[in-house]
Design a protein around this motif. Sequence first.
Motif, short mmCIF file in Angstrom:
data_model
loop_
_atom_site.label_atom_id
_atom_site.label_comp_id
_atom_site.label_asym_id
_atom_site.label_seq_id
_atom_site.Cartn_x
_atom_site.Cartn_y
_atom_site.Cartn_z
N GLU A 78 -33.05 -46.49 35.80
CA GLU A 78 -31.91 -46.03 35.02
C GLU A 78 -32.30 -45.48 33.66
OE1 GLU A 78 -28.57 -48.68 35.07
OE2 GLU A 78 -28.98 -49.34 37.13
N ILE A 79 -33.49 -45.86 33.18
CA ILE A 79 -34.03 -45.28 31.95
C ILE A 79 -35.51 -45.00 32.18
CG2 ILE A 79 -32.37 -46.34 30.36
CD1 ILE A 79 -34.49 -48.43 29.67
N THR A 80 -36.04 -44.04 31.44
CA THR A 80 -37.45 -43.69 31.54
C THR A 80 -38.02 -43.49 30.16
OG1 THR A 80 -37.05 -42.52 33.63
CG2 THR A 80 -39.13 -42.06 32.50
N PHE A 81 -39.18 -44.08 29.90
CA PHE A 81 -39.87 -43.82 28.64
C PHE A 81 -40.63 -42.51 28.79
CE2 PHE A 81 -43.20 -44.09 25.48
CZ PHE A 81 -42.51 -44.55 24.37
N VAL A 82 -40.24 -41.52 28.02
CA VAL A 82 -40.83 -40.19 28.13
C VAL A 82 -41.70 -39.85 26.93
CG1 VAL A 82 -38.97 -39.33 29.59
CG2 VAL A 82 -38.76 -39.12 27.10
N GLY A 83 -41.94 -40.83 26.06
CA GLY A 83 -42.80 -40.61 24.90
C GLY A 83 -44.26 -40.66 25.28
N THR A 84 -45.11 -40.62 24.26
CA THR A 84 -46.56 -40.58 24.49
C THR A 84 -47.25 -41.91 24.27
OG1 THR A 84 -46.91 -39.86 22.19
CG2 THR A 84 -46.67 -38.14 23.86
N PHE A 85 -46.55 -42.92 23.75
CA PHE A 85 -47.16 -44.23 23.55
C PHE A 85 -47.47 -44.86 24.91
CE2 PHE A 85 -44.78 -44.86 19.29
CZ PHE A 85 -45.74 -44.11 18.64
N VAL A 86 -48.71 -45.28 25.09
CA VAL A 86 -49.12 -45.85 26.37
C VAL A 86 -48.52 -47.24 26.62
CG1 VAL A 86 -51.10 -46.65 27.73
CG2 VAL A 86 -51.22 -44.47 26.49
N PRO A 87 -48.47 -48.15 25.64
CA PRO A 87 -47.95 -49.50 25.93
C PRO A 87 -46.54 -49.53 26.52
CG PRO A 87 -49.17 -49.52 23.88
CD PRO A 87 -49.06 -48.09 24.27
N PRO A 88 -45.57 -48.77 25.97
CA PRO A 88 -44.24 -48.78 26.61
C PRO A 88 -44.24 -48.18 28.01
CG PRO A 88 -44.08 -48.00 24.34
CD PRO A 88 -45.53 -48.03 24.69
N ILE A 89 -45.12 -47.20 28.25
CA ILE A 89 -45.22 -46.62 29.59
C ILE A 89 -45.69 -47.69 30.57
CG2 ILE A 89 -46.45 -44.94 31.02
CD1 ILE A 89 -46.55 -43.09 28.57
N GLN A 90 -46.68 -48.49 30.17
CA GLN A 90 -47.14 -49.58 31.03
C GLN A 90 -45.99 -50.54 31.35
OE1 GLN A 90 -50.33 -51.59 29.04
NE2 GLN A 90 -51.73 -49.84 29.11
N ILE A 91 -45.23 -50.88 30.32
CA ILE A 91 -44.13 -51.83 30.51
C ILE A 91 -43.07 -51.23 31.42
CG2 ILE A 91 -42.28 -53.05 29.31
CD1 ILE A 91 -44.25 -53.28 26.90
N ASN A 92 -42.71 -49.97 31.22
CA ASN A 92 -41.72 -49.31 32.06
C ASN A 92 -42.18 -49.25 33.52
OD1 ASN A 92 -39.98 -46.05 31.86
ND2 ASN A 92 -39.42 -47.96 32.83
N ARG A 93 -43.49 -49.04 33.73
CA ARG A 93 -44.03 -48.96 35.09
C ARG A 93 -44.37 -50.33 35.67
NH1 ARG A 93 -45.09 -44.14 36.96
NH2 ARG A 93 -46.47 -45.02 38.55
N LYS A 94 -44.29 -51.37 34.83
CA LYS A 94 -44.57 -52.74 35.25
C LYS A 94 -46.02 -52.92 35.69
CE LYS A 94 -39.92 -52.22 36.90
NZ LYS A 94 -39.53 -51.62 35.67
N VAL A 95 -46.91 -52.24 34.98
CA VAL A 95 -48.35 -52.36 35.20
C VAL A 95 -49.01 -52.58 33.83
CG1 VAL A 95 -48.58 -51.13 37.38
CG2 VAL A 95 -48.48 -49.82 35.25
N ILE A 96 -48.75 -53.74 33.25
CA ILE A 96 -49.17 -54.04 31.88
C ILE A 96 -50.60 -54.57 31.89
CG2 ILE A 96 -48.55 -55.32 29.80
CD1 ILE A 96 -45.78 -55.78 31.10
N ILE A 97 -51.39 -54.14 30.93
CA ILE A 97 -52.73 -54.69 30.78
C ILE A 97 -52.72 -55.72 29.66
CG2 ILE A 97 -53.84 -52.64 31.71
CD1 ILE A 97 -54.56 -51.83 28.89
N LYS A 98 -53.76 -56.55 29.64
CA LYS A 98 -53.78 -57.73 28.76
C LYS A 98 -53.78 -57.39 27.27
CE LYS A 98 -57.39 -59.37 30.90
NZ LYS A 98 -58.54 -60.24 31.31
N ASP A 99 -54.29 -56.20 26.92
CA ASP A 99 -54.35 -55.86 25.49
C ASP A 99 -53.25 -54.88 25.09
OD1 ASP A 99 -55.29 -53.62 26.75
OD2 ASP A 99 -57.07 -53.37 25.50
#
Length: 459
Positions: free
Chosen positions: A78-99
């Motif tokens: 229902e929402i998409t992070f379309v910015g360039t910051f990598v951390p929110p993209i990871q969170i939106n895709r549910k593939v978060i890394i430890k750092d």
Amino acid sequence: MKKIAYTLATALLLAGSLTSCDKKLDIDPVNSVRDELALRTSSDVEAALVGCYTGIQNVEAYGGYIQLMSDLLADDGEITFVGTFVPPIQINRKVIIKDNGFVQAIWVNAYNVINRTNNVLANIDKLDTPAKRARVEGEAKFIRSAMYFELVRLYGKDWGDGNPSSNLGVPLVLTPTRVLDASSQVRRNTVAEVYAQVIADLTDAEAKMPVSSPAASFFANKYVAATMLARVYLQQGRFADAGAAANRVISANKYTLNASYTDEFFSGSAAGLLPNSVEDIFAIQISAQSGRNELNTFYSINRRGDISVEDKHTNQYGPTDERGDLFTTSSGQTYSNKYDDLYGNIKLMRLAELYLIRAETNFRAGTVVGATPLADINRVRTRAGIAPLAVVTLPAILRERKLELAFEGFRLGDVKRNRETITDPDGVAVPWNSRRLVFPIPLREINVNPNLVQNEGYN
């Protein structure tokens, strides 16, 4: 206030010496602070409390990250992070890394705030009147409980996922950290232990705080604590307790719904100001001098607009639903107008939420505390400009909650407690109890504290 906040940050949290200029060689340890110098008087402790509020005002807390990152994690297309910051993209895709930097920032700021509240509570006897002691203690405990509630939901399994008495939550630190040594290497408490502490703090806060704060909607009062208690009990499935807490606030008749849903989120001020309203139980104060509304940065078409609202969300609003008017489409992207005011106060608790909680808990429990579920839902629907229902169902209640509270940070908790299955951007099903919907313990913390156990899937 900003000057006070900087002073407090230095006095209570940063490691530095407080020696006088004529004793330059008399250096205090750089990893500790002498509290007898930092907090001497009643005014000092009250000023320290302001520093606690400044902490939750930060962008890493209720200034935006807690609400936005939890909504991105719970997103179902229902929402998409379309910015360039990598951390929110990871969170939106549910593939978060430890750092992940945003995951780390939320954790670090929350424990920073918790340490501030612990410093206030450790010096509560320095308040010069019993009324001040009760109020300040209640406010500090409310802030501490709020941070722990957010932490345990983000970094631990949901209350209903397995056994909360054995599932790991987050470390409970209830005394000031003044020296960084082996004692600082704390272990994770269980989910049940964290919830018990949150409820204990909130119960005491509600009992000790007055019905009115020194500044409306800025400092917490007993109804703010009751509202947070309603949220906590709802997450636990303690429906009678959640409904009772919500009803205590509603029946006080201290708050009323705005006549227009739009008025709650947009002032129309050329200065970009959105003040507190009659509906606000507790709001994070934002101004040109203090705080930053990061939700404005991410959602608004007038700023970066990194959040694109998809048709899957906007199509859920009916043609007369005023809530569906708070969107703007430009160049193929749809933006939420909920945070268009640059210096808009962030509405953390509003009366509409409590009508929704009371409706849901009465329906689930088969009770009529304060009003019928149908009456409470229709109150929210009527304000939004849509026709009242003749019959209410649980799906109808949950739908109203989703649309009314959209983009305010509620989706992750609701997905988990209602045991929903969502999909990631690749179309893969993600059940409510997936390890992908739990933040990792930040790698920075794991590296410095061998007693911290990492969450499943992040080793």
